[in-house]
Design an enzyme around this catalytic site. Sequence first.
Site, PDB file in Angstrom:
ATOM      1  N   SER A  38       1.039  -1.109  -0.176  1.00 11.71           N
ATOM      2  CA  SER A  38      -0.056   0.014   0.115  1.00 11.71           C
ATOM      3  C   SER A  38       0.827   1.021   0.164  1.00 11.71           C
ATOM      4  O   SER A  38       0.651   2.189   0.739  1.00 11.71           O
ATOM      5  CB  SER A  38      -1.079  -0.037   1.231  1.00 11.71           C
ATOM      6  OG  SER A  38      -1.885   0.864   0.975  1.00 11.71           O
ATOM      7  N   CYS A  42       2.285   6.902  -7.147  1.00 13.45           N
ATOM      8  CA  CYS A  42       2.063   8.076  -7.696  1.00 13.45           C
ATOM      9  C   CYS A  42       2.817   9.309  -7.239  1.00 13.45           C
ATOM     10  O   CYS A  42       3.098  10.325  -7.659  1.00 13.45           O
ATOM     11  CB  CYS A  42       0.510   8.482  -7.718  1.00 13.45           C
ATOM     12  SG  CYS A  42      -0.460   6.979  -8.321  1.00 13.45           S
ATOM     13  N   THR A 274     -12.352 -13.602 -13.627  1.00 15.54           N
ATOM     14  CA  THR A 274     -11.643 -14.121 -14.534  1.00 15.54           C
ATOM     15  C   THR A 274     -12.367 -15.324 -15.180  1.00 15.54           C
ATOM     16  O   THR A 274     -13.451 -15.523 -14.631  1.00 15.54           O
ATOM     17  CB  THR A 274     -10.125 -14.715 -14.317  1.00 15.54           C
ATOM     18  OG1 THR A 274     -10.515 -15.562 -13.181  1.00 15.54           O
ATOM     19  CG2 THR A 274      -9.603 -13.520 -13.408  1.00 15.54           C
ATOM     20  N   TYR A 280     -10.461 -13.764  -9.371  1.00 21.22           N
ATOM     21  CA  TYR A 280     -10.794 -12.432  -9.526  1.00 21.22           C
ATOM     22  C   TYR A 280      -9.455 -11.836  -9.986  1.00 21.22           C
ATOM     23  O   TYR A 280      -8.198 -12.113  -9.572  1.00 21.22           O
ATOM     24  CB  TYR A 280     -11.363 -11.711  -8.568  1.00 21.22           C
ATOM     25  CG  TYR A 280     -12.443 -12.283  -8.118  1.00 21.22           C
ATOM     26  CD1 TYR A 280     -12.912 -13.269  -7.277  1.00 21.22           C
ATOM     27  CD2 TYR A 280     -13.680 -11.562  -8.332  1.00 21.22           C
ATOM     28  CE1 TYR A 280     -14.156 -13.721  -7.082  1.00 21.22           C
ATOM     29  CE2 TYR A 280     -15.059 -11.931  -8.097  1.00 21.22           C
ATOM     30  CZ  TYR A 280     -15.179 -12.962  -7.446  1.00 21.22           C
ATOM     31  OH  TYR A 280     -16.432 -13.477  -6.867  1.00 21.22           O
ATOM     32  N   ALA A 281      -9.458 -10.803 -10.849  1.00 19.34           N
ATOM     33  CA  ALA A 281      -8.218 -10.144 -11.094  1.00 19.34           C
ATOM     34  C   ALA A 281      -8.618  -8.464 -11.118  1.00 19.34           C
ATOM     35  O   ALA A 281      -9.694  -8.257 -11.742  1.00 19.34           O
ATOM     36  CB  ALA A 281      -7.374 -10.445 -12.369  1.00 19.34           C
ATOM     37  N   ASP A 284      -3.951  -2.767 -13.050  1.00 14.17           N
ATOM     38  CA  ASP A 284      -3.169  -2.646 -14.310  1.00 14.17           C
ATOM     39  C   ASP A 284      -3.312  -3.878 -14.953  1.00 14.17           C
ATOM     40  O   ASP A 284      -2.765  -3.812 -16.210  1.00 14.17           O
ATOM     41  CB  ASP A 284      -1.877  -2.238 -13.964  1.00 14.17           C
ATOM     42  CG  ASP A 284      -1.691  -0.625 -13.374  1.00 14.17           C
ATOM     43  OD1 ASP A 284      -2.834  -0.132 -13.400  1.00 14.17           O
ATOM     44  OD2 ASP A 284      -0.647  -0.413 -13.261  1.00 14.17           O
TER      45      ASP A 284
HETATM   46  P1  FAD Z   1       0.469  -2.059  -8.220  1.00 12.81           P
HETATM   47  O1  FAD Z   1      -0.138  -1.073  -7.470  1.00 12.81           O
HETATM   48  O2  FAD Z   1       1.607  -1.944  -9.014  1.00 12.81           O
HETATM   49  O3  FAD Z   1       0.671  -3.299  -7.327  1.00 12.81           O
HETATM   50  C1  FAD Z   1       1.036  -4.448  -7.503  1.00 12.81           C
HETATM   51  C2  FAD Z   1       1.991  -5.190  -6.593  1.00 12.81           C
HETATM   52  O4  FAD Z   1       1.970  -6.563  -6.703  1.00 12.81           O
HETATM   53  C3  FAD Z   1       3.385  -4.939  -6.719  1.00 12.81           C
HETATM   54  O5  FAD Z   1       3.635  -4.532  -5.277  1.00 12.81           O
HETATM   55  C4  FAD Z   1       4.034  -6.200  -6.889  1.00 12.81           C
HETATM   56  O6  FAD Z   1       5.360  -6.421  -6.208  1.00 12.81           O
HETATM   57  C5  FAD Z   1       2.999  -7.386  -6.401  1.00 12.81           C
HETATM   58  N1  FAD Z   1       3.214  -8.621  -7.231  1.00 12.81           N
HETATM   59  C6  FAD Z   1       3.233  -8.895  -8.362  1.00 12.81           C
HETATM   60  N2  FAD Z   1       3.540 -10.004  -8.801  1.00 12.81           N
HETATM   61  C7  FAD Z   1       3.287 -10.725  -7.427  1.00 12.81           C
HETATM   62  C8  FAD Z   1       3.436 -12.036  -7.098  1.00 12.81           C
HETATM   63  N3  FAD Z   1       3.375 -13.065  -8.056  1.00 12.81           N
HETATM   64  N4  FAD Z   1       3.431 -12.313  -6.042  1.00 12.81           N
HETATM   65  C9  FAD Z   1       3.392 -11.300  -4.909  1.00 12.81           C
HETATM   66  N5  FAD Z   1       3.016 -10.135  -5.178  1.00 12.81           N
HETATM   67  C10 FAD Z   1       3.142  -9.769  -6.406  1.00 12.81           C
HETATM   68  N6  FAD Z   1      -2.051   6.479 -11.513  1.00 12.81           N
HETATM   69  C11 FAD Z   1      -2.776   7.553 -11.496  1.00 12.81           C
HETATM   70  O7  FAD Z   1      -4.001   7.343 -11.467  1.00 12.81           O
HETATM   71  N7  FAD Z   1      -2.209   8.924 -11.265  1.00 12.81           N
HETATM   72  C12 FAD Z   1      -1.021   8.957 -10.973  1.00 12.81           C
HETATM   73  O8  FAD Z   1      -0.722  10.156 -10.709  1.00 12.81           O
HETATM   74  C13 FAD Z   1      -0.198   7.891 -10.973  1.00 12.81           C
HETATM   75  N8  FAD Z   1       1.214   8.249 -10.990  1.00 12.81           N
HETATM   76  C14 FAD Z   1       2.031   7.109 -10.878  1.00 12.81           C
HETATM   77  C15 FAD Z   1       3.377   7.356 -11.069  1.00 12.81           C
HETATM   78  C16 FAD Z   1       4.385   6.190 -10.909  1.00 12.81           C
HETATM   79  C17 FAD Z   1       5.997   6.516 -10.794  1.00 12.81           C
HETATM   80  C18 FAD Z   1       3.863   4.911 -11.197  1.00 12.81           C
HETATM   81  C19 FAD Z   1       4.456   3.760 -11.304  1.00 12.81           C
HETATM   82  C20 FAD Z   1       2.418   4.633 -11.203  1.00 12.81           C
HETATM   83  C21 FAD Z   1       1.709   5.802 -11.243  1.00 12.81           C
HETATM   84  N9  FAD Z   1       0.176   5.637 -11.535  1.00 12.81           N
HETATM   85  C22 FAD Z   1      -0.681   6.502 -11.444  1.00 12.81           C
HETATM   86  C23 FAD Z   1      -0.297   4.181 -11.865  1.00 12.81           C
HETATM   87  C24 FAD Z   1      -0.878   3.258 -10.522  1.00 12.81           C
HETATM   88  O9  FAD Z   1       0.062   3.599  -9.519  1.00 12.81           O
HETATM   89  C25 FAD Z   1      -1.364   2.004 -10.965  1.00 12.81           C
HETATM   90  O10 FAD Z   1      -2.394   2.361 -11.871  1.00 12.81           O
HETATM   91  C26 FAD Z   1      -1.900   1.304  -9.720  1.00 12.81           C
HETATM   92  O11 FAD Z   1      -0.804   1.081  -8.713  1.00 12.81           O
HETATM   93  C27 FAD Z   1      -2.111  -0.273 -10.170  1.00 12.81           C
HETATM   94  O12 FAD Z   1      -2.496  -0.879  -8.881  1.00 12.81           O
HETATM   95  P2  FAD Z   1      -2.467  -2.307  -9.093  1.00 12.81           P
HETATM   96  O13 FAD Z   1      -2.774  -2.962  -7.869  1.00 12.81           O
HETATM   97  O14 FAD Z   1      -2.802  -3.010 -10.338  1.00 12.81           O
HETATM   98  O15 FAD Z   1      -0.806  -2.671  -9.073  1.00 12.81           O
END
Ligand code: FAD
Length: 564
Positions: A38, A42, A274, A280-281, A284
């Site tokens: 968590s 961003c 899924t 579920y997924a 990103d």
């Molecule tokens: P994430 O938040 O990336 O979390 C995925 C997690 O899963 C990671 O910590 C990874 O280590 C873990 N993981 C992966 N595979 C495994 C596994 N097999 N076992 C255990 N753990 C695993 N979005 C906005 O809307 N506004 C913004 O201003 C913005 N700025 C951003 C700036 C940066 C630098 C970045 C990198 C992204 C930004 N984003 C922004 C995009 C936003 O952060 C993502 O859309 C969001 O975090 C996606 O959430 P998520 O849960 O899909 O993936």
Amino acid sequence: MRVLIVGGVAGGASAAARLRRLDEAAEIILFEKGEYISYANCGLPYYIGNVIQKREKLLLQTPEAMRQRFNIDVRIRSEVLSIDRTGKKVLVRDHGSGNDYEENYDKLILSPGAEPRRAAIDGMDLPGVFTLRTIPDTYRICDFIDQKKPARAVVVGAGFIGVEMAENLLERGLEVTLVEFTDQVVVSLDMDMATFLHHHLRMKGIELILRKGAAGFSSRPDGSLLVRLTDGSAINTDLVIFSIGVVPDSRLAGNAGLELGLNNSIKVDRHMRTSDPDIYAVGDVVEVENLVTGQPCLIPLAGPANKQGRVAADHVSGRGSTFDGVQGSAVLKVFDMTAASTGLNEKQLKFDKIRYAKTYIHPLDHADYYPGATQMAMKLLFDPEDGKILGAQAVGFQGVEKRIDVIATAQRLGATVMDLEKLELTYAPPYSSAKDPVNMLGFTAVNMMRGDVAVFHYHDVADLDPNRDLLVDVRSKEESLPGSIAGAVHIPLEELRDRLDELPQDRRIYLFCRVGRRSYIAARILEQNGFTEVFSLSGGYELYHSVVLDQTAENACLSKEEQQ
Ligand code: FAD
């Protein structure tokens, strides 16, 4: 019920917390392969830029706090290696001990996110070449800057992260070159709106190179880096940030035989399920439906990831919540400017062959007479038949995201441009005008739909036929002196009624002023005086000039490089 969650940041942490709020009895285990859960992805560019100064500010939750508040078994440094769908269990590697073990599930929620897109070019792994996704990536970049004290940086890719990184590296005192393969920064904007950012980035001291990509990196004997570009030119630098987008990290799902979609994203239904109803997924990694087209797309943003986590948790707990598509509402800080957009842009509308019309305005963010008003550029895309809002973009200094948020809300609720005219929005001089910019967009769009005015656009100017078409500049003399459109005759609006006989009735009249308001008034005057083919330049000389100036700046940049 035993629910396992893979990924502990935006989507995963959201799902876990929501699930606990709905089901106190569920056993919830959250696996995160990294060290942090968590955290504020961003905020990472702003930590590198020293805007956010304390490391702990990036951590929204710690595993301990999550355990205490939500009774969730949070396991960091724990990577889920595979899914056994038949046995309903996952294989987990504990990176702390190096041991592998299995855990059973009733329901599994995947939120592994996306990975920085890499390119098959030389030197991607050289010291000094970085991608940015996680907190450890951030610390690596910061350590490099602190220890090596680089003077120059090249940022490859001018999307949201690339532009944020360019700004933050400049703020840290580096000379920054921003290299982008397409003809504009920030792909969610159209090129015309992006030109305002191009000028701003250049004005702030960023060297912007468009229409070129990175072809490879190599290290030089003095420890610096050479960035080779696709046109054969090269740049010397000390640090590279490679940010050309992200790709869904769907390896787990793919290996488990779950149905994949665009760019190997995971296909899900409206409940975020899924192709396996127990898995579920979210976030990103999933393919989403575009709210406007109904077509599948990938929009990796934090807002949708959080909401999808909530929907998945709801459905796991027996609620029928749905995730109903993505608009792609986004906002970006570019030094003291803001760019925001929602819905489809013109490029996408053309690509999808969707009927559209467009209007541009340049309103002030608040009443002119109240100090500090600043101008913004706005573009609205709409269906010319029924007025449905298709998308909107705005670039300016104040009040930009507020206007796009209003339009995003209206669009989500199925509103038309006729509704934008009617919206009753808050007003006092320091904040807005009695006719808010959003209302103004509605007025101009509805004027077009009702045939009160016919418009032309900056890109139509090159096609005008001097034998048939007459360009008329209705700005004041002072305004038109520094520059006008070639071939235009000048009749200030205030003199127009007295000089109608100077205008030929048998030619098409193309009127322009600074932003489009006076040319609209002029068009109304001419039409009511018998002129039949009259057009007003939407967005006025301001937009025309921004696009032309951008091309000039780029040509100047090209010839500077050619001379080197
Ligand atoms: P994430 O938040 O990336 O979390 C995925 C997690 O899963 C990671 O910590 C990874 O280590 C873990 N993981 C992966 N595979 C495994 C596994 N097999 N076992 C255990 N753990 C695993 N979005 C906005 O809307 N506004 C913004 O201003 C913005 N700025 C951003 C700036 C940066 C630098 C970045 C990198 C992204 C930004 N984003 C922004 C995009 C936003 O952060 C993502 O859309 C969001 O975090 C996606 O959430 P998520 O849960 O899909 O993936």
